[in-house]
Design a protein around this motif. Structure first.
Motif, mmCIF file in Angstrom:
data_model
loop_
_atom_site.group_PDB
_atom_site.id
_atom_site.type_symbol
_atom_site.label_atom_id
_atom_site.label_comp_id
_atom_site.label_asym_id
_atom_site.label_seq_id
_atom_site.Cartn_x
_atom_site.Cartn_y
_atom_site.Cartn_z
ATOM 1 N N PHE A 239 42.425 54.594 47.809
ATOM 2 C CA PHE A 239 43.198 55.174 46.714
ATOM 3 C C PHE A 239 43.902 54.033 45.985
ATOM 4 O O PHE A 239 44.294 53.023 46.592
ATOM 5 N N LEU A 240 44.065 54.198 44.678
ATOM 6 C CA LEU A 240 44.919 53.299 43.902
ATOM 7 C C LEU A 240 46.241 54.025 43.711
ATOM 8 O O LEU A 240 46.294 55.094 43.084
ATOM 9 N N VAL A 241 47.300 53.462 44.282
ATOM 10 C CA VAL A 241 48.597 54.138 44.315
ATOM 11 C C VAL A 241 49.604 53.339 43.497
ATOM 12 O O VAL A 241 49.704 52.115 43.628
ATOM 13 N N LEU A 242 50.382 54.084 42.675
ATOM 14 C CA LEU A 242 51.422 53.453 41.845
ATOM 15 C C LEU A 242 52.795 53.892 42.347
ATOM 16 O O LEU A 242 53.057 55.094 42.477
ATOM 17 N N PRO A 243 53.667 52.943 42.632
ATOM 18 C CA PRO A 243 55.030 53.334 43.027
ATOM 19 C C PRO A 243 55.724 54.066 41.880
ATOM 20 O O PRO A 243 55.336 53.963 40.726
ATOM 21 N N GLU A 244 56.756 54.796 42.223
ATOM 22 C CA GLU A 244 57.505 55.524 41.194
ATOM 23 C C GLU A 244 58.127 54.525 40.211
ATOM 24 O O GLU A 244 58.693 53.506 40.603
ATOM 25 N N GLN A 245 58.000 54.849 38.915
ATOM 26 C CA GLN A 245 58.391 53.921 37.858
ATOM 27 C C GLN A 245 59.732 54.299 37.231
ATOM 28 O O GLN A 245 60.083 55.485 37.109
ATOM 29 N N SER A 246 60.434 53.264 36.809
ATOM 30 C CA SER A 246 61.676 53.484 36.060
ATOM 31 C C SER A 246 61.334 53.813 34.613
ATOM 32 O O SER A 246 60.201 53.579 34.171
ATOM 33 N N PRO A 247 62.310 54.347 33.853
ATOM 34 C CA PRO A 247 62.042 54.635 32.429
ATOM 35 C C PRO A 247 61.538 53.406 31.665
ATOM 36 O O PRO A 247 60.650 53.529 30.808
ATOM 37 N N ASP A 248 62.099 52.228 31.937
ATOM 38 C CA ASP A 248 61.640 51.008 31.255
ATOM 39 C C ASP A 248 60.194 50.674 31.638
ATOM 40 O O ASP A 248 59.401 50.252 30.791
ATOM 41 N N ASP A 249 59.896 50.882 32.921
ATOM 42 C CA ASP A 249 58.523 50.610 33.369
ATOM 43 C C ASP A 249 57.533 51.556 32.701
ATOM 44 O O ASP A 249 56.399 51.165 32.375
ATOM 45 N N LEU A 250 57.968 52.796 32.498
ATOM 46 C CA LEU A 250 57.089 53.773 31.845
ATOM 47 C C LEU A 250 56.819 53.391 30.397
ATOM 48 O O LEU A 250 55.696 53.551 29.906
ATOM 49 N N GLU A 251 57.833 52.889 29.691
ATOM 50 C CA GLU A 251 57.639 52.447 28.310
ATOM 51 C C GLU A 251 56.689 51.253 28.247
ATOM 52 O O GLU A 251 55.838 51.151 27.356
ATOM 53 N N LEU A 252 56.846 50.362 29.214
ATOM 54 C CA LEU A 252 55.954 49.207 29.277
ATOM 55 C C LEU A 252 54.515 49.641 29.561
ATOM 56 O O LEU A 252 53.556 49.082 29.016
ATOM 57 N N MET A 253 54.379 50.679 30.391
ATOM 58 C CA MET A 253 53.054 51.190 30.706
ATOM 59 C C MET A 253 52.386 51.771 29.461
ATOM 60 O O MET A 253 51.173 51.585 29.234
#
Length: 441
Positions: A239-253
């Motif tokens: 599986f490719l697993v992504l840790p829970e992201q912060s709001p800033d990380d989500l914008e960067l994504m």
């Protein structure tokens, strides 16, 4: 004593004649002669008998003869083998000399051919490294340059991989759409664990994983590879697993997703190889390398011969539409075109172009090569055809392939105003081109 040495000589002669002759034969013969002589005069025989010292000297002489090596006798087969060996060695030496001479001659001919070409070949520039490349070097060099980009920016490098390494644009689009959907789901529901977990199932393998660079892009977003159990299966799966992201990380994504969607293939750019020449009566003579053609040199030669024969037979029977159709088919044989522009001062400007480059590309090349490139001008093609910057037409459609000589003509009204103001330039070409000015052979 003389008789004794004669006997010794005979003995040596018999011994050298072959193994069948024995010393006993000589001894018997000597004994027989001695017996025969005994009946005549015994006293004289005794007087001529060899002394003990002479006998020892004779024995020593025989021993020396016995120890001397005998010459080797060659059979007819030995002679034949030796002769064949000598002939083969002579042939090999002659063949080696011939190959060396042919290789040297081939090198000289190749050097002469390259020297006679109007341009040495078609070259490209890597947009990532600036390196000049041949056609065969392009793909490998660009791949290596993209891999090296991972050290600086893994997102950019993976985006380049997705759009450059995969030829099937439909597959690329499908993979980009699925990855974008992954990102959209995570951004909408960042706490939902199922959206941050990508199973390496059949859909993922066939739609995403098969596209080079897609896995690298997901890893650059922050996904990591983890082996997890699957319900109903004994073996774990990746599986490719992504840790829970912060709001800033989500914008960067989201920004990285947009970069993937806007990505373009990295392509080597055609090196136009601008070159300036002095005025020459050979301006219309072109010798092009094989890279300019879609066909091989042998195919082109054969086809040209067939075409010439066909034209001679049907010259009076072809209509205008037939001729135009044939000309259009001819133009498709060329990938590139070599153009020369004769300037008002007689100097020539040369550049390499794609056969399907548009006229504005040609005009831009000329402007960038001139000191006063801002001045309006026209280009006159063979047959007095006027070309204008505003015409969005391919060079092949203007009959400018595989090579052509154009003439640059300034706008007369603008030139008159410049002359009246006393602002005429001394040279037309830029200094860097004038410094490398050559003479056409």
């Amino acid at each position: 004593m003389k008789k004794f040495f004669d006997d010794i000589k005979k003995d040596i002669k018999f011994k050298s004649a072959g193994p069948g002759k024995k010393l006993t034969e000589d001894t018997s013969e000597s004994s027989a002669k001695a017996d025969k002589a005994q009946g005549g005069c015994a006293t004289r025989s005794l007087r001529h008998a060899p002394s003990e010292g002479a006998q020892r000297a004779g024995a020593a002489a025989l021993a020396r003869v016995e120890q001397r090596p005998r010459p080797k006798v060659h059979t007819s087969q030995d002679a034949i083998r030796s002769q064949v060996k000598r002939e083969l060695e002579a042939e090999a030496a002659a063949l080696g000399d011939k190959e060396k001479a042919a290789s040297a001659e081939e090198g000289e001919l190749l050097a002469k051919e390259v020297a006679c070409l109007s341009v040495s070949g078609v070259y490209f520039t890597c947009p990532l490294t600036g390196a000049t490349l041949t056609k065969s070097e392009r793909e490998a060099h660009i791949k290596e340059a993209i891999f090296m980009r991972f050290e600086e920016d893994a997102v950019e490098a993976s985006v380049m991989m997705v759009h450059t390494f995969n030829k099937d644009r439909e597959k690329v689009k499908a993979a980009v759409d699925i990855i974008s959907k992954y990102v959209d789901n995570i951004c909408k529901s960042p706490t939902e664990e199922k959206y941050r977990k990508i199973q390496s199932n059949k859909v993922f393998q066939e739609k995403v994983r098969c596209v080079e660079g897609s896995r690298e892009f997901l890893l650059s977003l922050g996904f990591t590879s983890v082996m997890l159990p699957v319900e109903g299966q004994d073996e774990e799966e990746e599986f490719l697993v992504l840790p829970e992201q912060s709001p800033d990380d989500l914008e960067l994504m989201k920004e990285r997703r947009d970069r993937l969607q806007r990505g373009e293939p990295v392509r080597a750019q055609l090196d136009r190889q601008p070159q300036a020449y002095r005025p020459s009566p050979n301006a219309q003579h072109f010798e092009l390398p094989p890279e300019f053609y879609n066909l091989t040199a042998e195919e082109l030669k054969k086809e040209q011969q067939q075409k010439t024969e066909l034209v001679e037979r049907n010259a009076m029977l072809r209509t205008k539409a037939m001729r135009e159709k044939e000309e259009q088919r001819e133009r498709r044989k060329y990938n590139y075109t070599l153009l020369r522009i004769r300037l008002p001062d007689g100097n020539l400007l040369q550049g390499t172009f794609y056969a399907w480059d548009r006229l504005p590309v040609l005009f831009q090349f000329v402007r960038e090569s001139l000191v006063d490139g801002w001045q309006p001008f026209e280009l006159i093609a063979p047959g007095s055809q006027k070309l204008r910057d505003s015409e969005d037409v391919a060079l092949a459609e203007c009959n400018l392939v595989p090579a052509a000589l154009l003439t640059l003509v300034w706008d007369a009204a603008v030139q008159a105003d410049i002359a009246a103001a006393g602002g005429k330039s001394q040279s037309l070409l830029k200094p860097e081109l004038l410094e490398s000015l050559q003479t056409l052979s």
